[in-house]
Enzyme design. Structure first.
Site, short mmCIF file in Angstrom:
data_model
loop_
_atom_site.label_atom_id
_atom_site.label_comp_id
_atom_site.label_asym_id
_atom_site.label_seq_id
_atom_site.Cartn_x
_atom_site.Cartn_y
_atom_site.Cartn_z
N CYS A 1 -8.58 -5.23 -9.74
CA CYS A 1 -8.20 -4.17 -10.67
C CYS A 1 -7.76 -2.97 -9.82
O CYS A 1 -8.59 -2.32 -9.19
CB CYS A 1 -9.41 -3.84 -11.53
SG CYS A 1 -9.06 -2.66 -12.82
N CYS B 1 -7.36 -0.95 1.57
CA CYS B 1 -6.30 -1.46 2.45
C CYS B 1 -6.88 -1.70 3.84
O CYS B 1 -7.54 -0.82 4.39
CB CYS B 1 -5.17 -0.43 2.51
SG CYS B 1 -3.93 -0.84 3.76
N CYS C 1 -5.07 1.00 6.53
CA CYS C 1 -5.29 2.45 6.54
C CYS C 1 -6.60 2.86 5.86
O CYS C 1 -6.95 4.03 5.86
CB CYS C 1 -4.11 3.17 5.89
SG CYS C 1 -4.02 2.99 4.10
N CYS D 1 0.84 -1.20 0.00
CA CYS D 1 0.00 0.00 0.00
C CYS D 1 0.88 1.25 0.00
O CYS D 1 1.79 1.37 0.82
CB CYS D 1 -0.90 -0.02 1.24
SG CYS D 1 -1.86 1.49 1.45
N CYS E 1 0.48 3.15 3.51
CA CYS E 1 0.97 2.68 4.81
C CYS E 1 1.97 1.53 4.73
O CYS E 1 2.46 1.09 5.77
CB CYS E 1 -0.22 2.27 5.68
SG CYS E 1 -0.99 0.72 5.16
ZN ZN Z 1 -2.70 1.12 3.58
#
Ligand code: ZN
Length: 160
Positions: A149, A126, A129, A78, A81
């Site tokens: 996607c 995510c 976060c 991510c 984070c």
């Molecule tokens: Zn994240």
């Protein structure tokens, strides 16, 4: 005149019921995530495009992202984070212009129904976060049949 009046009431009730549903859908969006930052903090830690996609649920233009053709071995994390999200082994060429994966690292993301733009899609966020990553569709390859996607801008890459 009377049937028209009844029809009008039914019409109004129908629309107020719709408004209600929309409100419920919006209030459901307020999920809790382990990493909590204010909008200002996110603006400082992300660039403009990352902020637009991750925090405002935007979409990068197809075929413009840095990872849609990326083939190195490693882990996609991510961009907000650093949470490990996708393994390079599960990446495949979907032809859509966005990096696509048929599987996700267990517990790395949370899914939520997304009713925006008059479509019903499944949003991928995510799990640490709450950053918006993209959407998942059920037209992917074997073994899962799924196609995650994902926006390149929501991702970073850790080479193996
Ligand atoms: Zn994240």
């Amino acid at each position: 005149m009377k049937p028209i009046f009844v029809a009008l009431i039914a019409f109004l009730m129908y629309f107020s019921a719709c408004g209600q549903n929309k409100q419920n859908a919006n209030s459901k969006k307020k999920m809790e995530f382990p990493i909590k930052k204010t909008d200002d903090e996110w603006k400082k830690s992300l660039n403009e495009e990352q902020y637009r996609v991750l925090r405002l649920k935007g979409t990068e233009r197809a075929f413009t992202g840095k990872f849609y053709k990326h083939k190195d071995k490693g882990i996609y994390v991510c961009a907000g984070c650093g949470n490990e999200l996708f393994k390079s082994e599960t990446k495949f060429e979907s032809g859509t212009g966005w990096p696509s994966y048929y599987d996700v690292i267990p517990n790395a993301v949370v899914l939520e129904t997304d009713y925006s733009y008059g479509m019903v899609r499944t949003e991928v966020m995510c799990a640490k976060c709450g950053g918006h990553l993209g959407h998942v569709f059920d037209d992917g390859p074997k073994p899962t049949g799924l196609r995650y996607c994902i926006n390149s801008v929501s991702l970073d890459f850790k080479k193996k």
